[in-house]
Design an enzyme around this catalytic site. Structure first.
Site, PDB file in Angstrom:
ATOM      1  N   CYS A  13      -6.901  -3.234  -3.785  1.00  0.00           N
ATOM      2  CA  CYS A  13      -6.748  -4.379  -4.669  1.00  0.00           C
ATOM      3  C   CYS A  13      -7.226  -5.626  -3.923  1.00  0.00           C
ATOM      4  O   CYS A  13      -7.510  -5.577  -2.726  1.00  0.00           O
ATOM      5  CB  CYS A  13      -5.288  -4.535  -5.108  1.00  0.00           C
ATOM      6  SG  CYS A  13      -4.152  -4.869  -3.741  1.00  0.00           S
ATOM      7  N   CYS A  97      -0.835 -11.910  -0.132  1.00  0.00           N
ATOM      8  CA  CYS A  97      -1.537 -11.905  -1.416  1.00  0.00           C
ATOM      9  C   CYS A  97      -1.114 -13.127  -2.241  1.00  0.00           C
ATOM     10  O   CYS A  97       0.082 -13.435  -2.320  1.00  0.00           O
ATOM     11  CB  CYS A  97      -1.190 -10.626  -2.167  1.00  0.00           C
ATOM     12  SG  CYS A  97      -1.785 -10.602  -3.868  1.00  0.00           S
ATOM     13  N   GLU A 129       7.210  -6.033   0.797  1.00  0.00           N
ATOM     14  CA  GLU A 129       7.142  -7.127  -0.187  1.00  0.00           C
ATOM     15  C   GLU A 129       8.541  -7.556  -0.615  1.00  0.00           C
ATOM     16  O   GLU A 129       8.835  -8.750  -0.717  1.00  0.00           O
ATOM     17  CB  GLU A 129       6.339  -6.700  -1.423  1.00  0.00           C
ATOM     18  CG  GLU A 129       6.224  -7.814  -2.448  1.00  0.00           C
ATOM     19  CD  GLU A 129       5.612  -7.373  -3.769  1.00  0.00           C
ATOM     20  OE1 GLU A 129       6.020  -7.892  -4.824  1.00  0.00           O
ATOM     21  OE2 GLU A 129       4.721  -6.497  -3.762  1.00  0.00           O
ATOM     22  N   SER A 268      -4.016   0.952  -2.067  1.00  0.00           N
ATOM     23  CA  SER A 268      -4.097   0.964  -0.605  1.00  0.00           C
ATOM     24  C   SER A 268      -5.061   2.037  -0.095  1.00  0.00           C
ATOM     25  O   SER A 268      -5.109   2.312   1.102  1.00  0.00           O
ATOM     26  CB  SER A 268      -2.701   1.212  -0.017  1.00  0.00           C
ATOM     27  OG  SER A 268      -2.134   2.392  -0.566  1.00  0.00           O
TER      28      SER A 268
END
Length: 287
Positions: A13, A97, A129, A268
């Site tokens: 991504c 991100c 995260e 990933s």
């Protein structure tokens, strides 16, 4: 001759691509670079960058380092990480991100405005995260991993619900419905759809891809949460879907009678790894 197609929508991504690019740029300068945690949840890609000089460290290691460069990966970090870096004169290369960063700020604003409310995060406990998100609330946020966990909330108190960016949209909506049905009168409930659309859109797209082929190889690291969700999506529509980490795990009997093979992966999963799997199949069955 067997045909093999790599899913064009699979692979890194935006956030992961940026983190790896930043790491490679620093390593090209010939300077020592540390990364806090695996830069991506894919062992093969981590090993590739380690061979180039990237040193993976944990939080305990960070506390003992001074005057070095440390890359923060796309998953984001809690405020305490930045505090340690400041105290130890560590230069941060921040590859968080933008989608995660925006989510962190939203949660922090909500917590600061209403610290007595229940800040609830739909996500995986201990995931990088999620640790960063919980850190925005001085570690007071409640993490729910699945629909079953929603029942432990206090429906007499205000609830503000967020989601880890890579979770299932369907399960998130199911949780919202349950909370709405159980909230006490006078208590406030707000939900914020914080699931990354680049990730969420892969769910229906990968299902369509999986129906087009006799056999599916889903390539991803064992630590990838996103990979597990996407693989299940493939498996639902194609029972001949196999989860592998690399080409060495491929079993040629999977392709008996098959004419087409589809190769796909998680956010990933590097493209080069899917290409290696394609080349392995073609070298053994292509003729």
């Amino acid at each position: 001759m067997i045909q093999v197609e790599i899913d064009k929508g699979s692979g890194f991504c935006f956030g992961v691509t940026t983190a790896i690019k930043k790491a490679e740029e620093e390593l090209e300068k010939g300077e020592q670079l540390y990364c806090l945690g695996d830069i991506v949840h894919n062992g093969m890609e981590v090993n590739r960058l380690n061979r180039r000089g990237l040193i993976t460290i944990n939080r305990d290691d960070l506390k003992s380092l001074h005057h070095v460069k440390v890359l923060l990966r796309a998953h984001g970090e809690p405020p305490e990480t930045y505090e340690i870096a400041k105290q130890n004169n560590i230069e941060i290369i921040d590859a968080t991100c933008p989608v995660v960063l925006q989510l962190q700020r939203r949660i922090k604003r909500k917590f600061d405005a209403n610290p007595m409310a229940q800040i609830v995060i739909f996500g995986k406990n201990g995931h990088a995260e999620v640790l960063g998100l919980v850190g925005q609330t001085r570690n007071r946020a409640i993490v729910i991993e699945s629909f079953e966990d929603v029942k432990k909330l206090d429906f007499d108190r205000d609830i503000f619900l967020y989601s880890q960016t890579t979770k299932s949209l369907d399960e998130f909506h199911r949780i919202i419905t349950y909370i709405q049905e159980h909230m006490a009168e006078g208590a406030t409930f707000e939900s914020f759809d914080t699931i990354c659309r680049q990730v969420a859109n892969r769910m229906p797209n990968i299902a369509v891809f999986a129906t087009k082929h006799d056999v599916i190889l889903f390539v991803c690291g064992k630590k990838s949460s996103n990979g597990k969700v996407l693989f299940q999506q493939c498996r639902q529509v194609n029972p001949h879907a196999h989860l592998i980490e690399n080409a060495k795990e491929i079993e040629l009997e999977w392709f008996d009678g098959a004419q087409t093979v589809g190769i796909c992966g998680a956010t990933s999963t590097p493209k080069w790894l899917m290409e290696e799997c394609r080349d392995y199949i073609l070298s053994h069955l292509g003729a």
